[in-house]
Write an enzyme that holds these catalytic residues in place. Structure first.
Site, PDB file in Angstrom:
ATOM      1  N   GLU A   1      34.157  38.494  48.306  1.00  0.00           N
ATOM      2  CA  GLU A   1      35.508  38.094  47.930  1.00  0.00           C
ATOM      3  C   GLU A   1      36.380  39.351  47.842  1.00  0.00           C
ATOM      4  O   GLU A   1      35.870  40.474  47.876  1.00  0.00           O
ATOM      5  CB  GLU A   1      35.504  37.303  46.620  1.00  0.00           C
ATOM      6  CG  GLU A   1      34.873  38.027  45.456  1.00  0.00           C
ATOM      7  CD  GLU A   1      34.541  37.073  44.296  1.00  0.00           C
ATOM      8  OE1 GLU A   1      35.177  37.207  43.248  1.00  0.00           O
ATOM      9  OE2 GLU A   1      33.652  36.218  44.459  1.00  0.00           O
TER      10      GLU A   1
ATOM     11  N   HIS B   1      48.441  55.519  42.242  1.00  0.00           N
ATOM     12  CA  HIS B   1      48.194  56.201  43.511  1.00  0.00           C
ATOM     13  C   HIS B   1      46.710  56.477  43.698  1.00  0.00           C
ATOM     14  O   HIS B   1      46.200  56.477  44.802  1.00  0.00           O
ATOM     15  CB  HIS B   1      48.951  57.527  43.544  1.00  0.00           C
ATOM     16  CG  HIS B   1      50.440  57.376  43.447  1.00  0.00           C
ATOM     17  ND1 HIS B   1      51.189  56.803  44.451  1.00  0.00           N
ATOM     18  CD2 HIS B   1      51.311  57.731  42.483  1.00  0.00           C
ATOM     19  CE1 HIS B   1      52.487  56.818  44.105  1.00  0.00           C
ATOM     20  NE2 HIS B   1      52.578  57.370  42.896  1.00  0.00           N
TER      21      HIS B   1
END
Lengths: 289, 400, 289, 400
Positions: free
Chosen positions: C210, C247
């Protein structure tokens, strides 16, 4: 010959910009030690006695890939970090001059050193000297003369008086090594005895211990295997008794740590026991072929 | 350095170690604060040394009045040289069984050792010797931790089951945590009691902390725990030395010993004995002492009425000869200015910065010869044994 | 044949006195699983469904030295300790049923497991079942039929629907394994694929992944080496996008973790991609020789 | 879960991370507390999402009056769906250079990763892709620690020297410590600024903490940080679900999805799309939900005006069929009693305790048939695809 250090071995000084680090760098250079650089984090760009100062040991090793020995002169709270940094950077002998390093810190350094195959001398060592060749640390040169006796001591001052006695007796040293006076140290007597046993510049070894701890007792087993004579001196026969470390200390140490226990173990291992430091040259003479 | 029982318990309570309900009494007046429900109670003298029970420092009081008298008696006692300055009063517990749990550093293994036994109490050492199988040790590297299951496993190995296993397992796990977090050198719970009601209670608590690591435990300073502890047993001079932060121990003799490092300090005591003298003290300057500290060290010996002569030695390593000379000269000047007698000093100086030190001495001798009438400073070429022998002869010449 | 678990493998249940632990112990016993004992610290002396309850795994292993599998049913804050205890006691497969275990805890368990050569399934796994033989965990038996397909899924519910679809398609399972739905799990797809590749009772493997994480992408490389066909299904093509982990997440994951990335990687590794769970039997039929 | 910038900074200040002087403003009235010395200042909208700068959430104010107007504007804004509820005002810093420092968990390596770069700022991802050599990573096992020299070594590798190396090295070391001590999943300082005066200042701070580990960080609760965070972007229903502690996301369609675990929840959304339907939501009951929670879950769908039909599925594993049945029956009873309409439900139930669940349904149907007029419950023998298709057909039959 000599062990660990001679005039060709490249060394650095960690804490080189400090008062002691700077003074003894000068004395080491004067003696002939090949000190190639120094480290003090945050002080890159400075120079000490003509040596470049680096922020990290890593950079030092990049510029001088042959560095084999470092000595550590930083305050106690930074000593663990400095030693681990040196070990991580790949330096194979780390001389920890700093004293009063927390015990847990030193256990940590010792474990890392064993994992990486690094020899740590100290904390609280005067360093080591191969007379006439080089010294690392703060040993006073006057007593040390080139010769064929290896010495190992826990205490700095005893290291000096050993050399002094050998000098009077007409002997000198291949190398004199302080393993450190703190409760937890890196290399123990056995680790250094092995180096002297292999060194063809050493005919006999003087081992000077003192009360407390179990390093002397541990050395006795290895002395049995040695081909070279070992003269042992233990300081503290008349010392006032220290305090017990609860029941746990007694359960763990099982009677070790006293002057009697150490002398008994060393004698059992085949070492020749000197009553005083001044008595050592006579015992060397009697036991050297 | 050792913490008082009440201090150790104050810290360990935060780690959920179960203790008996208790109250610290420093002043006999405070006894009135005790309510009747505290009794029967155990009265424990707070001294920084083991074996106080055998020395009469632990008493039982059935009533408040009984307690009053006994506490007053304890507060006037000395135990193994320690003044009893406070008494911990704890509700008495009906003990069914005594276990032993300790965490310490095994200097052979260079690891942290957890030691447990199903046979705790004051005879645990004898038991450890006689029945080694009754002592269960578990080793942990200093950079590792233990998980709760290790505590349970150790509890199981000393014969516990069910709820007691859970409780003692949790205690072991917590003690290890406290040991690591406070730079411990020893934590000892002896006995760890199982009560008649199947409760688990830690009756005593010893906690030793690495003095060199105190700087990183501001909480201890906040609790008033400073490196001031073993004052109870110290002589006046030992107290001064502790204040000034250098090791000093009074001995029985008449030769003041002013050595360099600890190693030669011990060897010097041996050597004086060896040549028939009697040292008055052990002392250690530590590495690289300041001029001020060395002046204090000499002063301690000069001011000691037992001391006839001072043996001094400096083999300059990290401790420099020039600073040593500076300290001696400075001290002698001050003592002379104060009109106090300068006792004979027999000394030897060699090593790092020796030349500079010798120049200082020569200049001082030229400027103030009166300071050096009974002061001799030998150099490297005189063996230390000769210096010690001369010291002993000097002492013998002086009438007691 | 089957992997990890069959009717002869001895198992224990950690947390056996809890509500779920107790219920599912009964279901496991009924199914034929050789559950030999249970552990709940502090509850020794009790019995659950005729099984003795121990305080420690250690004692269990002393009494039943052949224990090979444990399942852990304790609350999240005790799961790390229970898993480490089982690993330390020498049990070689640890099934962590518990969900919502702190991530740092699970990383710790995973490291210890790798060091000791232990297979950890979960956290948040339904367990595993070798139909007709034994099951460990809480898988609903109804869907699972003996057969020659191995299945591996992250999600419990998907594990059940996979079996359901295989049943409808006329297939059954050698073993169905849930590797766990938590962000950090023990064994990954690759570890289990290797078992099926070696198992001579397994003809093909169904892998159900998944979105999120990188375990599917990591499996692709190994699938290339496999001799048996792998059918892969990825849930989450239409799932709303989750939030980014700053980030740093982007720097580390480099575009992995989406349904597209997983499907691309698995297809690149040679897996056959099923659009829906119901489509899986057709793909098995087409790719089984 | 993500902390607000001001919360992250409050925690990290205790780790001696240097930040600009700042003040949090929640209410426009508080603006008057700002003294002139704060200016020029940066005004930063506090929202739990990245990229707020590009979205206009970061403004500069030269004077207090300027700030007043701008803060008022920010406090009325929505950024990526988040209401701006507070603004952090920080003294402006003259930036010379922007570095990047982060600590996170690398799920490929299963280790803690420290990531640093000499090129920080909003484009760090592009830089990471273009200039991989500008990104320095250092990995640490979760049960290990790092020593200060590692921080210095990383600082050196991103080109720092001297005092800056010491400072940034210390920051890296401290961030790692905070990450471990608070069960971090991400700490990101971007940019870590070098100012024109050679000071090092952390301008932004992102701190994500593992929600599952919150129970062991009572300090966060004391600071008011609870798992309540991402409320800003939630719909009304999502807020209700968060209050009740189960995952729920509103989608655009008309089929309410009441699945079992998260895995099949995702798969069900896919399947409904696959067969041409439109799911109204994603939902996850978690393992072993209580009857109360499941009732809340159904209620959320029944009350959603967009939902025409509810697709339900329970494959009983740790979640038992009997409890599932109990929840549905109980909910339907209450809804009926409240006189609210029962929307059609198409469901399938199989798995553990299925027999017991089925008995409950049968009894309920017999007792109160009116509840089940539009409720169908299929069993194992009907494939889930058929159930979904029927759900879609049911939705299509109902007029929007």
């Amino acid at each position: 010959m000599a062990v660990i250090i001679d005039e060709k071995v490249e060394c650095i000084v960690q804490g080189i910009t400090g008062k002691s680090g700077s003074l003894h760098t000068k004395l080491m250079l004067n003696y002939g030690t090949k000190v190639v650089a120094g480290v003090t984090p945050g002080k890159s760009g400075e120079e000490v006695h003509g040596l470049k100062v680096y922020d990290t040991v890593e950079e030092c090793v990049e510029d001088f890939p042959n560095i084999a020995v470092t000595s550590i002169w930083v305050p106690p709270r930074f000593a663990k970090d400095a030693a681990l940094e040196a070990i991580e950077a790949g330096i194979k002998t780390v001389i920890v001059i700093t004293e009063m390093i927390p015990i847990h810190d030193m256990l940590h350094v010792r474990k890392k050193a064993k994992e990486k195959g690094v020899m740590v001398l100290g904390g609280n060592t005067p360093g080591l000297i191969s007379p006439g060749k080089a010294k690392v640390g703060m040993l006073p040169e006057i007593a040390f003369k080139p010769g064929r006796i290896g010495t190992i001591a826990r205490s700095g001052s005893i290291t000096y008086y050993l050399a002094n006695a050998l000098d009077i007796g007409g002997y000198g040293e291949s190398t004199s090594i302080g393993i450190g006076g703190d409760p937890i140290i890196g290399a123990n007597f056995e680790d250094v005895l092995k180096l002297f046993e292999k060194d063809d510049g050493t005919d006999a070894v003087v081992l000077a211990g003192e009360i407390g701890g179990v390093y002397e007792e541990l050395a006795a087993e290895y002395i049995k295997e040695m081909s070279k004579p070992v003269i042992a001196y233990i300081a503290g026969r008349y010392a006032p008794k220290g305090k017990r470390m609860g029941h746990a200390g007694a359960i763990i140490q099982r009677g070790m740590g006293t002057a009697e226990s150490k002398i008994r173990a060393l004698r059992g291992g085949g070492a020749h026991i000197a009553e005083t430091i001044g008595d050592i040259p006579r015992l060397i003479k009697e036991n050297l072929n | 350095m050792r913490l008082h029982e009440f201090e150790a318990k104050e810290i360990l309570k935060k780690y959920k170690i179960p203790f008996a309900e208790g109250m610290l009494i420093r002043d006999a007046k405070d006894i009135d604060k005790l309510t009747q429900e505290y009794f029967p109670a155990i009265l424990k003298a707070q001294v920084l040394v083991g074996g106080r029970g055998k020395a009469g420092g632990i008493l039982t009081a059935e009533t408040r009045d009984d307690a009053k008298a006994k506490i007053q008696k304890l507060l006037g006692m000395k135990i193994k040289g320690y003044n009893v300055e406070s008494v911990l009063v704890e509700k008495k517990v009906d003990v069914e069984d005594e276990l032993y749990v300790a965490v310490t550093i095994d200097r052979l293994e260079h690891r942290i050792a957890i030691i447990t036994s199903e046979m705790g109490g004051i005879n645990v050492e004898q038991i450890a010797e006689k029945y080694q199988e009754k002592i269960v040790k578990y080793y942990v590297d200093v950079d590792e931790t233990i998980h709760p299951y290790v505590g349970r496993s150790l509890a199981k190995r000393i014969g516990l089951k069910g709820k007691q296993l859970i409780k003692v397992g949790g205690i072991i796990h917590s003690l290890f945590k406290a040991f690591k977090e406070f730079d411990g050198t020893l934590i000892e719970i002896n006995p760890l009691a199982i009560t008649k009601n199947n409760e688990v209670i830690a009756l005593d608590a010893v906690f030793n902390i690495d003095t060199d690591a105190l700087y990183r435990h501001p909480k201890l300073a906040e609790m008033g725990i400073k490196p001031r502890h073993e004052v109870g047993e110290l002589t006046e001079r030992e107290k001064i030395a502790r204040e000034a932060n250098f090791p000093y121990v009074d001995l029985e003799g008449d030769i003041g010993v002013f050595p360099g490092g600890a190693g030669f300090g011990i060897a010097a005591v041996d050597l004086i004995h060896h040549f028939g003298g009697k040292p008055a003290n052990f002392m250690d300057s530590g590495g690289g002492p300041t001029v001020e500290r060395m002046e204090q060290m000499i002063g301690l010996l000069m001011d000691n009425p037992k001391v006839k002569v001072i043996f001094g030695a400096r083999f300059g390593g990290i401790s420099r000869c020039d600073l040593w000379a500076e300290a001696i000269i400075s001290y002698l000047k001050k003592r002379h200015a104060d009109g106090k007698q300068i006792k004979p000093m027999v000394m030897r100086m060699a090593g790092n910065m020796e030349k500079e030190g010798r120049e200082l001495f020569e200049k001082a001798k030229k400027d103030e010869p009166q300071l050096f009438k009974v002061v001799k400073i030998y150099a490297y070429n005189t063996p230390i044994e000769e210096v010690i022998k001369e010291t002993i002869r000097t002492a013998e010449r002086i009438e007691g």
